[in-house]
Design an enzyme around this catalytic site. Structure first.
Site, PDB file in Angstrom:
ATOM      1  N   ARG A 114      -0.810   9.129 -10.127  1.00  0.00           N
ATOM      2  CA  ARG A 114      -1.026   7.970  -9.385  1.00  0.00           C
ATOM      3  C   ARG A 114      -0.428   6.626 -10.010  1.00  0.00           C
ATOM      4  O   ARG A 114       0.520   5.755  -9.279  1.00  0.00           O
ATOM      5  CB  ARG A 114      -2.327   7.569  -8.937  1.00  0.00           C
ATOM      6  CG  ARG A 114      -3.057   8.654  -8.091  1.00  0.00           C
ATOM      7  CD  ARG A 114      -4.602   8.091  -7.643  1.00  0.00           C
ATOM      8  NE  ARG A 114      -4.361   6.580  -6.896  1.00  0.00           N
ATOM      9  CZ  ARG A 114      -4.359   6.496  -5.865  1.00  0.00           C
ATOM     10  NH1 ARG A 114      -4.075   7.442  -4.966  1.00  0.00           N
ATOM     11  NH2 ARG A 114      -4.375   5.063  -5.463  1.00  0.00           N
TER      12      ARG A 114
ATOM     13  N   ASP B 223       0.917  -1.174   0.110  1.00  0.00           N
ATOM     14  CA  ASP B 223      -0.107  -0.073   0.105  1.00  0.00           C
ATOM     15  C   ASP B 223       0.791   1.106  -0.138  1.00  0.00           C
ATOM     16  O   ASP B 223       2.130   1.351   0.864  1.00  0.00           O
ATOM     17  CB  ASP B 223      -0.947  -0.230   1.251  1.00  0.00           C
ATOM     18  CG  ASP B 223      -2.058   1.007   1.113  1.00  0.00           C
ATOM     19  OD1 ASP B 223      -2.331   1.489   0.101  1.00  0.00           O
ATOM     20  OD2 ASP B 223      -2.626   1.208   1.906  1.00  0.00           O
TER      21      ASP B 223
ATOM     22  N   LEU C 165      10.868 -20.758  -4.649  1.00  0.00           N
ATOM     23  CA  LEU C 165       9.833 -19.801  -3.939  1.00  0.00           C
ATOM     24  C   LEU C 165       8.585 -20.132  -4.670  1.00  0.00           C
ATOM     25  O   LEU C 165       8.323 -19.815  -6.014  1.00  0.00           O
ATOM     26  CB  LEU C 165      10.425 -18.350  -4.366  1.00  0.00           C
ATOM     27  CG  LEU C 165       9.415 -17.254  -3.652  1.00  0.00           C
ATOM     28  CD1 LEU C 165       9.342 -17.536  -2.217  1.00  0.00           C
ATOM     29  CD2 LEU C 165      10.253 -15.939  -4.022  1.00  0.00           C
TER      30      LEU C 165
ATOM     31  N   HIS D  59       2.274   3.065  -9.033  1.00  0.00           N
ATOM     32  CA  HIS D  59       2.390   1.586  -9.062  1.00  0.00           C
ATOM     33  C   HIS D  59       3.419   1.229  -9.996  1.00  0.00           C
ATOM     34  O   HIS D  59       3.953   0.067  -9.501  1.00  0.00           O
ATOM     35  CB  HIS D  59       0.960   1.284 -10.070  1.00  0.00           C
ATOM     36  CG  HIS D  59      -0.219   1.560  -9.186  1.00  0.00           C
ATOM     37  ND1 HIS D  59      -0.365   1.516  -7.881  1.00  0.00           N
ATOM     38  CD2 HIS D  59      -1.254   2.450  -9.611  1.00  0.00           C
ATOM     39  CE1 HIS D  59      -1.492   2.076  -7.458  1.00  0.00           C
ATOM     40  NE2 HIS D  59      -2.139   2.431  -8.627  1.00  0.00           N
TER      41      HIS D  59
ATOM     42  N   GLU E 183     -12.177  -5.030  -4.783  1.00  0.00           N
ATOM     43  CA  GLU E 183     -12.685  -3.631  -4.528  1.00  0.00           C
ATOM     44  C   GLU E 183     -12.144  -2.705  -5.412  1.00  0.00           C
ATOM     45  O   GLU E 183     -12.388  -1.650  -5.799  1.00  0.00           O
ATOM     46  CB  GLU E 183     -12.636  -3.176  -3.170  1.00  0.00           C
ATOM     47  CG  GLU E 183     -13.570  -4.224  -2.308  1.00  0.00           C
ATOM     48  CD  GLU E 183     -13.105  -5.601  -2.017  1.00  0.00           C
ATOM     49  OE1 GLU E 183     -11.975  -5.930  -2.060  1.00  0.00           O
ATOM     50  OE2 GLU E 183     -14.029  -6.537  -1.845  1.00  0.00           O
TER      51      GLU E 183
END
Ligand code: FPP
Length: 250
Positions: free
Chosen positions: A37, A24, A135, A41, A71
């Site tokens: 924005r 976040d 992994l 990211h 969401e």
């Protein structure tokens, strides 16, 4: 490892087998740098690489990253499109890094909701890395913890209806077999960056006994040193799983 006075090597600090992360703070990071924005990211990809490499280097078995929630579809269309483009570019570009690190990639979430081009790349990357074993990396995309539990309940009901299972003899394991993370150990360390202290519909079932670690660091700034701090926090916890400290000591 430091030798002890007894001559015995010090025991290694306990390491989580499975780390789950809510990445976040990308939007705030971008706005703080005077950018759109979506550049936040994009800048979030660097820490994704760092954390993957750190898990491999330290021998952590599994890593689950919350990349896009059920969401998140309600975000502005240009942001959603930017994130989907980022997934496609990253999957194209990062496959050699995943292979070099022995990473087996898998997606969890409602993949049917994704555009075909994203779904196809996700399927390709999953198939291409299926042989790797160092992994287990889960990318949660269009994922919601409640939806995951609901899907598991539906699968269980279907197995009862088709006669595979007896509804009077169901076990917790029968239920958990239908969850997205079936077959993996539950995450034992949960990390959330960006200062919020909540689970936000991530892995609601599987986080039951996870140690929770919250940091104000925004995801694009999350470094190998920050990951080390989270691991130190984990190593300092006493995990009791409902028992008393005295029971554990005996
Ligand atoms: C939350 O930050 C972050 C996301 C919704 C997207 C996370 C995606 C990445 C880090 C890219 C990862 C890509 C791959 C292929 C793994 P936010 O936008 O909610 O931040 P804010 O709280 O500051 O607004």
């Amino acid at each position: 490892m430091q030798p002890q006075p007894s001559g015995q090597p010090a025991a290694a600090p306990p390491l989580p087998r499975h780390v789950a992360i809510i990445m976040d703070g990308n939007g705030r990071w971008a706005l703080g740098h005077g950018r759109a924005r979506n550049t936040g990211h994009q800048s979030g990809l660097g820490p994704v690489r760092t954390v993957i490499e750190e898990c491999v280097r330290r021998g952590i078995e599994a890593l689950t990253l919350f990349a896009f929630s059920s969401e998140n579809w309600a975000r502005p269309a240009d942001e959603v499109a930017g994130i989907m483009n980022l997934f496609c570019d990253a999957l194209d570009r990062e496959l050699p890094m995943l292979h070099a690190n022995g990473v087996r990639l898998r997606f969890i979430g409602d993949l049917a909701a994704l555009e075909a081009r994203v779904r196809e790349r996700a399927a390709e990357a999953t198939a291409a890395t299926a042989v790797n074993a160092r992994l287990r990396l889960q990318l949660a995309v269009s994922y919601g913890g409640r939806q995951d539990i609901f899907a598991a309940a539906r699968k269980l009901a279907a197995r009862c209806v088709n006669g595979e299972l007896d509804s009077n003899r169901l076990t917790v394991e029968d239920f958990a077999a239908g969850l997205a993370l079936a077959g993996l150990p539950d995450p034992d360390l949960f990390i959330r960056t960006g200062g919020e202290q909540r689970i936000s519909n991530f892995l609601l079932w599987n986080l039951a006994y996870a140690e929770l670690y919250f940091t104000d660091t925004l995801w694009p700034d999350f470094s190998a040193d920050d990951f080390e701090l989270a691991l130190q926090h984990f190593a300092g916890r006493q995990r009791r799983f409902g028992l008393t400290a005295e029971q554990l000591a005996s």
